[in-house]
Design an enzyme around this catalytic site. Sequence first.
Site, PDB file in Angstrom:
ATOM      1  CG  HIS A  57      -1.964  -1.007   1.225  1.00 21.74           C
ATOM      2  ND1 HIS A  57      -3.141  -0.861   1.931  1.00 21.74           N
ATOM      3  CD2 HIS A  57      -2.063  -2.207   0.603  1.00 21.74           C
ATOM      4  CE1 HIS A  57      -3.913  -1.922   1.752  1.00 21.74           C
ATOM      5  NE2 HIS A  57      -3.266  -2.761   0.944  1.00 21.74           N
ATOM      6  CD  GLU A  59      -2.367   4.196   2.792  1.00 16.34           C
ATOM      7  OE1 GLU A  59      -3.572   4.357   3.047  1.00 16.34           O
ATOM      8  OE2 GLU A  59      -1.957   3.358   1.956  1.00 16.34           O
ATOM      9  CB  CYS A  87      -6.855  -0.469   4.906  1.00 19.60           C
ATOM     10  SG  CYS A  87      -5.119  -0.991   4.928  1.00 19.60           S
ATOM     11  CB  CYS A  90      -2.511   1.827   6.000  1.00 20.72           C
ATOM     12  SG  CYS A  90      -2.002   1.009   4.470  1.00 20.72           S
TER      13      CYS A  90
END
Length: 163
Positions: A57, A59, A87, A90
């Site tokens: 991801h 992040e 999410c 993260c």
Amino acid sequence: MNRLRDIEWAMGEALKEAEKAARLDEVPVGACILDEAGKVVSLAHNRKEENSDPCGHAEILAIREACQKNGNWRLNGHSLVVTLEPCIMCMGAIWQSRVSKVFFGAYDIKGGALSLNYNFQNDERLNHAFSVVGGVKHFECSKVLSSFFKIKRKAYKFKASHK
């Protein structure tokens, strides 16, 4: 570094990263880590498909790069600017890395930690609190995502109808 103009500028940088992800056929999410002075420390976009990595991801990749550049896993005083609501995974990485502020664009009602009522930033049982502001450039961030998925759905329907 809390001036709206600065955050909107940083979101523009994160949107550029999201566009890079879309060109790679990745879900178009981009992230930017800023230091206390508002200087960009890292930029990243989703790379789940490219790297066959469920942790790819934007992040997490931005946090990893910022930590490596700083030579420290703690990002106290740093801000994360990301085009989509983080999410649960993260948010855990944000908490673990001690990021101080999170600014996100589009809300994610199906996968966003806050939308699902996982409020890590306010959980007094955890040893680090951070602020979260959502909806920064919401329209632009949402449009990048909805355009991407509209194209994906159209391609899927085309494949399904030509079997």
